[in-house]
Design a protein around this motif. Structure first.
Motif, PDB file in Angstrom:
ATOM      1  N   SER A 225       0.764  -1.329  -0.032  1.00  0.00           N
ATOM      2  CA  SER A 225       0.113  -0.172  -0.069  1.00  0.00           C
ATOM      3  C   SER A 225       1.006   1.169   0.017  1.00  0.00           C
ATOM      4  CB  SER A 225      -0.953  -0.038   1.200  1.00  0.00           C
ATOM      5  OG  SER A 225      -1.509   1.157   1.413  1.00  0.00           O
ATOM      6  N   ALA A 226       0.812   1.867  -1.149  1.00  0.00           N
ATOM      7  CA  ALA A 226       1.954   2.869  -1.301  1.00  0.00           C
ATOM      8  C   ALA A 226       1.288   4.498  -0.983  1.00  0.00           C
ATOM      9  CB  ALA A 226       2.482   2.925  -2.815  1.00  0.00           C
ATOM     10  N   VAL A 227       2.169   5.171  -0.515  1.00  0.00           N
ATOM     11  CA  VAL A 227       1.819   6.611  -0.045  1.00  0.00           C
ATOM     12  C   VAL A 227       2.661   7.533  -0.750  1.00  0.00           C
ATOM     13  CG1 VAL A 227       1.381   8.275   1.676  1.00  0.00           C
ATOM     14  CG2 VAL A 227       0.623   5.795   1.953  1.00  0.00           C
ATOM     15  N   PRO A 228       2.275   8.419  -1.718  1.00  0.00           N
ATOM     16  CA  PRO A 228       3.201   9.351  -2.113  1.00  0.00           C
ATOM     17  C   PRO A 228       3.775  10.106  -1.034  1.00  0.00           C
ATOM     18  CG  PRO A 228       1.097   9.438  -3.175  1.00  0.00           C
ATOM     19  CD  PRO A 228       0.827   8.609  -2.075  1.00  0.00           C
ATOM     20  N   THR A 229       4.889  10.432  -1.316  1.00  0.00           N
ATOM     21  CA  THR A 229       5.527  11.073  -0.119  1.00  0.00           C
ATOM     22  C   THR A 229       6.623  11.970  -0.607  1.00  0.00           C
ATOM     23  OG1 THR A 229       5.440   9.008   1.438  1.00  0.00           O
ATOM     24  CG2 THR A 229       6.724  10.888   2.025  1.00  0.00           C
ATOM     25  N   THR A 230       6.547  13.589   0.071  1.00  0.00           N
ATOM     26  CA  THR A 230       7.428  14.411  -0.769  1.00  0.00           C
ATOM     27  C   THR A 230       8.222  14.799   0.675  1.00  0.00           C
ATOM     28  OG1 THR A 230       5.849  15.120  -2.341  1.00  0.00           O
ATOM     29  CG2 THR A 230       7.661  16.631  -1.781  1.00  0.00           C
ATOM     30  N   TYR A 231       9.609  14.798   0.451  1.00  0.00           N
ATOM     31  CA  TYR A 231      10.530  15.249   1.469  1.00  0.00           C
ATOM     32  C   TYR A 231      11.110  16.764   1.089  1.00  0.00           C
ATOM     33  CZ  TYR A 231      10.530  10.708   3.273  1.00  0.00           C
ATOM     34  OH  TYR A 231      10.316   9.363   3.801  1.00  0.00           O
ATOM     35  N   LYS A 232      10.938  17.526   1.893  1.00  0.00           N
ATOM     36  CA  LYS A 232      11.638  18.829   1.379  1.00  0.00           C
ATOM     37  C   LYS A 232      12.580  19.392   2.510  1.00  0.00           C
ATOM     38  CE  LYS A 232       7.659  21.146  -0.990  1.00  0.00           C
ATOM     39  NZ  LYS A 232       6.642  21.886  -0.913  1.00  0.00           N
ATOM     40  N   ARG A 233      13.592  19.829   2.083  1.00  0.00           N
ATOM     41  CA  ARG A 233      14.625  20.474   2.936  1.00  0.00           C
ATOM     42  C   ARG A 233      15.571  21.387   2.124  1.00  0.00           C
ATOM     43  NH1 ARG A 233      18.720  17.200   6.657  1.00  0.00           N
ATOM     44  NH2 ARG A 233      17.004  17.375   8.304  1.00  0.00           N
ATOM     45  N   LEU A 234      15.601  22.462   2.719  1.00  0.00           N
ATOM     46  CA  LEU A 234      16.570  23.629   2.023  1.00  0.00           C
ATOM     47  C   LEU A 234      16.311  23.603   0.732  1.00  0.00           C
ATOM     48  CD1 LEU A 234      19.576  22.843   4.028  1.00  0.00           C
ATOM     49  CD2 LEU A 234      18.420  24.886   4.377  1.00  0.00           C
ATOM     50  N   GLY A 235      15.311  23.599   0.293  1.00  0.00           N
ATOM     51  CA  GLY A 235      15.175  23.786  -1.349  1.00  0.00           C
ATOM     52  C   GLY A 235      15.183  22.746  -2.140  1.00  0.00           C
ATOM     53  N   ILE A 236      15.613  21.651  -1.292  1.00  0.00           N
ATOM     54  CA  ILE A 236      15.586  20.345  -2.286  1.00  0.00           C
ATOM     55  C   ILE A 236      14.494  19.484  -2.041  1.00  0.00           C
ATOM     56  CG2 ILE A 236      16.671  17.984  -2.255  1.00  0.00           C
ATOM     57  CD1 ILE A 236      19.322  19.611  -0.950  1.00  0.00           C
ATOM     58  N   GLU A 237      13.827  18.909  -2.980  1.00  0.00           N
ATOM     59  CA  GLU A 237      12.523  18.307  -2.899  1.00  0.00           C
ATOM     60  C   GLU A 237      12.818  16.873  -3.470  1.00  0.00           C
ATOM     61  OE1 GLU A 237       9.470  20.986  -3.701  1.00  0.00           O
ATOM     62  OE2 GLU A 237       8.266  19.062  -4.510  1.00  0.00           O
ATOM     63  N   ILE A 238      12.292  16.072  -2.613  1.00  0.00           N
ATOM     64  CA  ILE A 238      12.405  14.324  -3.247  1.00  0.00           C
ATOM     65  C   ILE A 238      11.261  13.814  -3.119  1.00  0.00           C
ATOM     66  CG2 ILE A 238      13.254  12.400  -2.637  1.00  0.00           C
ATOM     67  CD1 ILE A 238      15.616  14.027  -1.480  1.00  0.00           C
ATOM     68  N   ASP A 239      10.684  13.461  -4.527  1.00  0.00           N
ATOM     69  CA  ASP A 239       9.337  12.824  -4.600  1.00  0.00           C
ATOM     70  C   ASP A 239       9.481  11.241  -4.505  1.00  0.00           C
ATOM     71  OD1 ASP A 239       7.384  14.753  -4.381  1.00  0.00           O
ATOM     72  OD2 ASP A 239       8.373  15.466  -6.489  1.00  0.00           O
ATOM     73  N   THR A 240       8.852  10.605  -3.571  1.00  0.00           N
ATOM     74  CA  THR A 240       9.060   9.452  -3.637  1.00  0.00           C
ATOM     75  C   THR A 240       7.890   8.642  -3.142  1.00  0.00           C
ATOM     76  OG1 THR A 240      10.321   7.371  -2.703  1.00  0.00           O
ATOM     77  CG2 THR A 240      10.176   9.344  -1.131  1.00  0.00           C
ATOM     78  N   TYR A 241       7.912   7.278  -2.818  1.00  0.00           N
ATOM     79  CA  TYR A 241       6.752   6.685  -2.308  1.00  0.00           C
ATOM     80  C   TYR A 241       7.129   5.855  -1.125  1.00  0.00           C
ATOM     81  CZ  TYR A 241       4.002   7.879  -6.548  1.00  0.00           C
ATOM     82  OH  TYR A 241       3.179   8.548  -7.354  1.00  0.00           O
ATOM     83  N   GLN A 242       6.338   5.994  -0.065  1.00  0.00           N
ATOM     84  CA  GLN A 242       6.492   4.988   1.024  1.00  0.00           C
ATOM     85  C   GLN A 242       5.419   3.830   0.659  1.00  0.00           C
ATOM     86  OE1 GLN A 242       6.108   7.054   4.692  1.00  0.00           O
ATOM     87  NE2 GLN A 242       8.313   7.248   4.626  1.00  0.00           N
ATOM     88  N   TYR A 243       5.920   2.563   1.238  1.00  0.00           N
ATOM     89  CA  TYR A 243       4.960   1.697   1.382  1.00  0.00           C
ATOM     90  C   TYR A 243       4.882   0.712   2.685  1.00  0.00           C
ATOM     91  CZ  TYR A 243       8.211  -1.740  -0.805  1.00  0.00           C
ATOM     92  OH  TYR A 243       9.301  -2.467  -0.971  1.00  0.00           O
ATOM     93  N   ALA A 244       3.446   0.175   2.702  1.00  0.00           N
ATOM     94  CA  ALA A 244       3.407  -0.584   4.019  1.00  0.00           C
ATOM     95  C   ALA A 244       3.182  -1.890   3.214  1.00  0.00           C
ATOM     96  CB  ALA A 244       1.975  -0.110   4.960  1.00  0.00           C
TER      97      ALA A 244
END
Ligand code: NAG
Length: 336
Positions: A225-244
């Motif tokens: 079960s995947a959840v789209p996840t965006t990490y943001k720090r200091l202008g860097i953005e990482i789009d990924t998916y976490q899943y259970a």
């Protein structure tokens, strides 16, 4: 006996007291200020992590499944496929590299155990978010090697789907196979299974896990079960998916309709989006705050220094306290 009345001793004493008290406190102040700057900068860089959920309305998206898996069967027995909710069938083999090799479970892999819940923290994500490609390898499914290394990137639409690894002739209403049932072995080692952009160093729940089985007709089912996840720090953005993940295994005596051996990854996307953001005040504000804090500190320190002087006067009398600050006797003072 030593007395303060000796002119030479007096001069020496004056300078000694004055410079040691003043100098020491200056160094102390410097250390405190440096320490505060260090702590504040560290805090600022770390920021505070905020998690927010929102509705994921990016429906028509496509994304990729990144895969690196070793199956204990020769490549030419194996059939891979993606079937999704819209009945779109992707022949995964078109995107994947098949490479004959020997089966082995690397020593640090999790073998036959339930999977840990993996929630990488922000630092880890930032450190390990190196984008990458799989090395290009030539498919060599007919090498006759006992196991098959399957890896690559499969593009899929963002709807629920099912990626599966089965044996040729043991699925899809096609139960006539020239592969003997005794040759089936769906023991497998997963090195990478992730959604979205491929960050090989980001750990997912299925990465570095393995399952072995003594049964030929074994069905391994993973529900992701995947959840789209965006990490943001200091202008860097990482789009990924976490899943259970939840899993189920079935063993059958013989293969047949409804008794299909294989490895099945059934995935679905949560209609929510998780944003993990590191918030911090703006840099100019931060500098202003730092200057204010340090300035305040220096002023307080000055007061403290004066306060201590006053205290010394009260306790030991003027003569002792200000002995360092008396004017040095000059020639005009004459001799005592
Ligand atoms: C499949 O291969 C693994 C590893 O070589 C082995 O442990 C297992 O017993 C095999 N299973 C079958 C059904 O042959």
């Amino acid at each position: 006996m030593y007395t303060n009345n000796s002119p030479t001793a007096k001069v020496d004493n004056q300078h000694a007291v004055r410079s040691s008290r003043g100098g020491l406190s200056t160094i102390l102040l410097l250390f405190v200020v440096l320490f505060i700057i260090y702590v504040e900068i560290g805090d600022w860089i770390d920021g505070a992590v905020y998690k927010t959920f929102s509705v994921d309305n990016s429906f028509s998206d496509t994304l990729q499944i990144n895969l690196d898996i070793l199956v204990a069967m020769p490549c030419n027995y194996i059939h891979t496929n993606v079937l999704d909710l819209t009945r779109d069938r992707t022949l995964a083999a078109d995107y994947l590299t098949y490479e004959g090799m020997n089966f082995f479970v690397p020593p640090n892999y999790l073998l036959n155990s339930q999977h840990d819940i993996v929630t990488p923290d922000m630092d880890q994500v930032m450190r390990e978010s190196l984008r990458a490609e799989f090395r290009a390898g030539a498919s060599d499914p007919h090498s006759g090697a006992p196991a098959c290394h399957i890896y690559g990137i499969i593009p899929v639409t963002k709807v629920a789907g099912d990626f599966h690894i089965t044996a040729k002739g043991y699925a899809y209403r096609d139960f006539r196979s020239n592969i003997p049932q005794q040759a089936l072995n769906f023991s497998h080692v997963v090195t990478e299974l992730s959604f979205g952009e491929f960050f090989p160093y980001l750990q997912n729940p299925l990465d570095f896990t393995a399952k072995t089985t003594p049964n030929n007709v074994h069905s391994f089912q993973y529900y992701l079960s995947a959840v789209p996840t965006t990490y943001k720090r200091l202008g860097i953005e990482i789009d990924t998916y976490q899943y259970a993940i939840t899993e189920q295994e079935k063993v059958f005596d013989s293969a047949g309709f409804g008794r299909v051996p294989g490895i099945f990854f059934k995935y679905d996307f949560e209609p929510i989006k998780l944003q993990i953001e590191d918030k911090r005040i703006e840099f100019t504000n931060f500098v202003v705050r730092l200057v204010t804090v340090c300035g305040g500190l220096i002023i307080c320190f000055g007061w403290l220094y004066k306060g201590v002087d006053k205290l010394l006067v009260l306790v030991f009398g003027k003569k002792f306290a200000f002995r360092g600050q008396e004017k040095a006797p000059t020639f005009l003072d004459g001799k005592e």
